[in-house]
Design an enzyme around this catalytic site. Structure first.
Site, mmCIF file in Angstrom:
data_model
loop_
_atom_site.group_PDB
_atom_site.id
_atom_site.type_symbol
_atom_site.label_atom_id
_atom_site.label_comp_id
_atom_site.label_asym_id
_atom_site.label_seq_id
_atom_site.Cartn_x
_atom_site.Cartn_y
_atom_site.Cartn_z
ATOM 1 N N ARG A 161 19.300 40.727 1.241
ATOM 2 C CA ARG A 161 18.532 39.752 0.441
ATOM 3 C C ARG A 161 17.145 39.561 1.040
ATOM 4 O O ARG A 161 16.149 39.430 0.324
ATOM 5 C CB ARG A 161 19.278 38.400 0.418
ATOM 6 C CG ARG A 161 20.508 38.411 -0.475
ATOM 7 C CD ARG A 161 21.401 37.213 -0.174
ATOM 8 N NE ARG A 161 20.741 35.945 -0.396
ATOM 9 C CZ ARG A 161 21.039 34.810 0.251
ATOM 10 N NH1 ARG A 161 22.004 34.791 1.160
ATOM 11 N NH2 ARG A 161 20.400 33.697 -0.013
ATOM 12 N N ASP A 167 28.466 38.164 4.792
ATOM 13 C CA ASP A 167 27.202 37.414 4.715
ATOM 14 C C ASP A 167 26.119 38.065 5.566
ATOM 15 O O ASP A 167 24.955 38.100 5.174
ATOM 16 C CB ASP A 167 27.403 35.950 5.129
ATOM 17 C CG ASP A 167 26.078 35.200 5.081
ATOM 18 O OD1 ASP A 167 25.474 35.155 3.995
ATOM 19 O OD2 ASP A 167 25.624 34.704 6.128
ATOM 20 N N SER A 178 26.451 32.094 0.773
ATOM 21 C CA SER A 178 26.123 32.402 2.158
ATOM 22 C C SER A 178 26.491 31.232 3.078
ATOM 23 O O SER A 178 27.206 31.402 4.081
ATOM 24 C CB SER A 178 24.625 32.705 2.239
ATOM 25 O OG SER A 178 24.196 32.767 3.565
ATOM 26 N N HIS A 198 25.965 20.646 8.850
ATOM 27 C CA HIS A 198 25.102 21.824 8.710
ATOM 28 C C HIS A 198 23.775 21.428 8.099
ATOM 29 O O HIS A 198 23.728 20.685 7.122
ATOM 30 C CB HIS A 198 25.790 22.859 7.810
ATOM 31 C CG HIS A 198 24.960 24.085 7.588
ATOM 32 N ND1 HIS A 198 24.931 25.115 8.492
ATOM 33 C CD2 HIS A 198 24.123 24.431 6.585
ATOM 34 C CE1 HIS A 198 24.107 26.054 8.057
ATOM 35 N NE2 HIS A 198 23.605 25.669 6.902
ATOM 36 N N LYS A 207 30.482 30.622 5.403
ATOM 37 C CA LYS A 207 30.533 30.419 6.860
ATOM 38 C C LYS A 207 31.147 29.063 7.194
ATOM 39 O O LYS A 207 31.913 28.932 8.141
ATOM 40 C CB LYS A 207 29.118 30.536 7.449
ATOM 41 C CG LYS A 207 28.594 31.978 7.425
ATOM 42 C CD LYS A 207 27.155 32.083 7.879
ATOM 43 C CE LYS A 207 26.195 31.528 6.881
ATOM 44 N NZ LYS A 207 24.800 31.907 7.004
HETATM 45 N N1 URA Z 1 20.985 29.699 5.293
HETATM 46 C C1 URA Z 1 22.006 30.577 5.171
HETATM 47 O O1 URA Z 1 22.876 30.647 6.039
HETATM 48 N N2 URA Z 1 22.056 31.342 4.090
HETATM 49 C C2 URA Z 1 21.136 31.314 3.105
HETATM 50 O O2 URA Z 1 21.251 32.048 2.151
HETATM 51 C C3 URA Z 1 20.077 30.404 3.246
HETATM 52 C C4 URA Z 1 20.024 29.585 4.351
#
Ligand code: URA
Length: 434
Positions: A168, A161, A183, A82, A187
């Site tokens: 946010r 999220d 966040s 990621h 995932k």
């Molecule tokens: N990428 C995400 O998936 N979440 C965040 O809060 C910041 C970057």
């Protein structure tokens, strides 16, 4: 449990219990707690933060808000990679096929681009017919069959999220370490792999603008991953200038194909080999990182990595003839150089502005509803540390609209610094957190 009391607690800098955190996340996911109370809580978290235990509970509660993929029927150590986002970041397109060709199962969920950063899913759609929404069964079968599948994030993955991120975004609470950790890691954990390698980008084009904050985020995510019993490492990589030369969807895909053919830009390949060798070590195919890098180089020079890429595009219904002949990609109507006005050394090519310039050409989206022009973007001719002569191209704008090119050129000029003093090329690998 009253939401008012929980907001008050966090406002005073106190710890929220596991039960309280689950109550908040469950209540918000099911529309039982209103946006205005969560907004207030987010701002209290922004100012007072969360300790590791709270971050872990937040991550797990968000992970548990939706589906959790069960990848146990895939053989071997399943690995995800990621990136926290960048400009010109085509790493997955190069790295995935290389390590899959070595036998590492790559089971990856990717996203679309937003703002100045691109997304892998958009780039894969450069291949006509490519299916970016595999069912869970198709996804698992494909990884078992050919060791690599990349799909868009399933709709019910960490739904908490999706709601929290949208809130946010409009309450100026995106850039807080515990919230970013929750966040991203919710995932990643819901995606069900055994190991995770994080590319935490640092610099102008990244979320984290300096090494200190990037290191803090990297340590936070690695802590949570370990607590959740995952093999995990974070590699901090430089994102002050774009990665590689190409920025824009088709242009980046072409650069990725060239890289798989053994002609990748040095900086891109350095990041690919660093992340990939960590993934190979996690997979237990090779214990030594230096030897893992040799395996990767051999996969490229032998043609096996490119063959795996072609197999992967075909497995997901894409037209692989584009991977065999990059001239099939329809170029933009105009290719316009942006020439240097003076002799000197390139000191800066600010990544965020280059990403925004590409977006202004139609190569990126401001909202998820926007449609991308795949052919446009910017191809750098110089990188930081290079010399340049007056009249020589700093980069080329690929555009279908000459008016848009004027706007992009202005942005590029502001983003580029040429001066007479010599300047080093940028270090790509900034730190590693294991
Ligand atoms: N990428 C995400 O998936 N979440 C965040 O809060 C910041 C970057």
């Amino acid at each position: 449990m009253r939401m008012y009391d929980l907001i008050e607690k966090k406002k005073l800098g106190q710890e929220l219990s596991t039960e309280e955190i689950y109550h908040i996340i469950n209540g918000y996911t099911h529309d039982e707690i209103p946006d205005y109370q969560i907004s207030a809580l987010l701002m209290a978290i922004y100012f007072n933060g969360m300790n590791v235990r709270e971050r872990y509970d937040l991550t797990m509660a968000m992970r548990d808000s939706g589906d959790i993929l069960d990848l146990s029927s895939i053989d071997g150590v399943k690995i995800d990679k990621h990136s926290t986002g960048g400009v010109g970041d085509k790493v997955t397109l190069v790295l995935g096929p290389i390590i899959a060709s070595i036998g590492v199962p790559v089971a990856k969920m990717s996203g679309r681009g937003l703002g100045h950063t691109g997304g892998t899913i958009d780039k894969l759609e450069a291949f006509p017919g490519f299916n970016v929404s595999l069912s869970e069964e198709q996804f698992i079968n494909q990884v078992n069959d050919i060791k690599i599948a990349v799909t868009g994030q399933s709709k019910n993955l960490a739904p908490a999220d999706k709601k929290l991120y949208a809130l946010r975004d409009v309450t100026a609470t995106v850039d807080e370490i515990s919230l970013i950790t929750g966040s991203i890691m919710s995932k990643k954990l819901a995606a069900g792999t055994d190991a995770i390698v994080l590319d935490v980008t640092v610099g102008d084009g990244a979320f984290m603008k300096n090494k200190e904050s990037a290191l803090e985020l990297a340590k936070s995510m690695v802590d949570i991953g370990k607590k959740a019993d995952k093999k995990i490492a974070a590699i901090l990589t430089n994102m002050d200038e774009p990665l590689g030369f190409a920025v824009g969807n088709d242009l980046e895909v072409i650069e990725a194909i060239n890289a798989l053919n053994g002609n990748g830009p040095e900086d891109l390949m350095e990041v690919v080999y660093e992340l990939g060798s960590q993934m190979i070590v996690f997979s237990e195919i090779e214990k030594d990182k230096a030897k893992a890098k040799e395996l990767m180089k051999e996969a490229v020079s032998s043609g096996r990595a490119l063959a795996k890429f072609v197999e992967f595009i075909e497995a997901q219904g894409g037209d692989s003839s584009y991977a065999k002949d990059i001239n099939k990609f329809k170029p933009a109507k105009y290719i316009i150089p942006v020439n240097s006005l003076t002799d000197g050394y390139v000191h800066a090519i600010k990544a965020e502005s280059i990403g925004l310039a590409s977006m202004s050409l139609g190569g990126g989206r401001e909202t998820f509803e926007d449609v991308i022009d795949m052919s446009v973007g910017i191809v750098l001719n110089k990188k930081v540390g290079d010399t340049v002569k007056a009249g020589e191209a700093l980069c080329y704008i690929h555009t279908n609209d000459e008016k848009k090119a004027k706007v992009a050129e202005e942005m590029i000029r502001k983003a580029t610094v040429v001066s007479p003093e010599a300047c080093d090329h940028m270090d790509l690998i900034i730190d590693i957190v294991e």
